[in-house]
Enzyme design. Structure first.
Site, PDB file in Angstrom:
ATOM      1  N   PHE A 101      -9.484 -10.437  15.301  1.00 22.36           N
ATOM      2  CA  PHE A 101      -9.818 -11.629  16.071  1.00 22.36           C
ATOM      3  C   PHE A 101      -9.921 -12.879  15.181  1.00 22.36           C
ATOM      4  O   PHE A 101     -10.875 -13.651  15.301  1.00 22.36           O
ATOM      5  CB  PHE A 101     -11.123 -11.441  16.851  1.00 22.36           C
ATOM      6  N   TYR A 158      -3.409   2.433  21.031  1.00 20.91           N
ATOM      7  CA  TYR A 158      -2.830   1.217  21.594  1.00 20.91           C
ATOM      8  C   TYR A 158      -1.706   1.639  22.527  1.00 20.91           C
ATOM      9  O   TYR A 158      -0.604   1.966  22.093  1.00 20.91           O
ATOM     10  CB  TYR A 158      -2.273   0.315  20.492  1.00 20.91           C
TER      11      TYR A 158
END
Length: 285
Positions: A204, A57
């Site tokens: 998600f 990330y």
């Protein structure tokens, strides 16, 4: 907030995901570094004891922010990362899942976070693949655990067959798969995790993979939110907590306002009417 085991740890069911701390698409520097640092510190102040991150990330950006904000990390904080991917110079997501790459990925996480051990590391799978390849990957993860570099092994983006293969080889402490109110393809995996007492950590949960509007704009979500004086995001997150006792949330944000909203979802009680409207069955989690 209730808790659930995550390997050797017991964590609150609402944690924090670091994916949104870097720039757009989890790539490059943060939009506002000062706010990103403040978000991480506020999350821990609010009781977060489970943070999900990854060296890729950024790369390194999320881990650097976590380290700058919290190091030395509280003993109670479970740091969970993942391996199996890398980024190119333009931010594309590429596989990095050969055994030597998995080991390098764990070592890069330890370096960038400034720790000697991680509570768990998820092996992220990209395709269905060959079971023999998964066995080789599991061998690498087991070796890392036996060396004391990680406490537990997790799997990410897996189907039920792959999870069963993993369980046939070693203890699996968590599974990360996409899952939300309108995308429940991973329900068989969730059910197996529930049966085996494995933490299921959906990514998600608000539908980011295909557009949040399908979840947040869902008529029943909006109706329940209005009746319970909550936001659609809080209802959608509370739904994930309600579907099974072993679901752990890791909603991510780089906004203090959204952090407060997400954390409040852990205290939102879906009553019988809301559970019926959203299709939640069984005993409340």
């Amino acid at each position: 907030m209730k808790t659930y085991p995550l390997g050797k740890r017991t964590v609150h069911r609402v944690g924090f995901g670091a994916m949104q701390l870097p720039g757009r698409g989890a790539f490059g520097p943060p939009r506002d570094r000062a706010e990103a640092l403040a978000v991480v510190r506020r999350a821990v102040d609010l009781g977060v004891d489970h943070i999900d991150t990854a060296q890729y990330y950024g790369p390194d950006v999320a881990n650097e922010i976590l380290r700058s904000a919290l190091h030395p990390f509280p003993e109670r904080l479970a740091l969970v990362s993942k391996v199996g991917a890398r980024r190119d110079a333009k931010g594309a997501w590429l596989p990095a899942d050969r055994p030597e790459e998995l080991r390098a990925g764990v070592l890069e996480n330890l370096r960038s976070l400034g720790v000697e051990r991680l509570a768990a590391v998820n092996l992220r799978l990209h395709t269905k693949g060959d079971p023999a390849v998964l066995d080789e990957q599991l061998d690498a993860m087991i070796a890392l655990r036996d060396e004391g570099l990680i406490e537990g092994i997790g799997l990410s983006n897996v189907d039920e067959e792959q999870l069963r293969q993993g369980l046939g080889r070693t203890e699996i402490v968590c599974v990360q798969n996409p899952f939300n109110l309108v995308d429940q393809q991973s329900r068989p995996v969730l059910e197996l995790c529930t049966e085996r007492g494995i933490a299921f950590v959906p990514f998600f949960p608000l539908g980011a993979a295909f557009g949040r509007e399908r979840v947040l704009g869902h008529p029943q979500v909006k109706a329940v939110a209005a009746r319970l004086d909550a936001t659609p995001a809080q209802v959608a997150l509370a739904w994930v907590l309600a579907v099974a006792p072993n679901t752990l949330l890791i909603p991510g944000t780089a906004s203090l306002e959204h952090l407060e909203e997400n954390m409040a979802a852990g205290h939102l009680k879906l009553d019988d009417e809301a559970r019926a409207a959203l299709g939640v069955t069984g005993t409340p989690a």
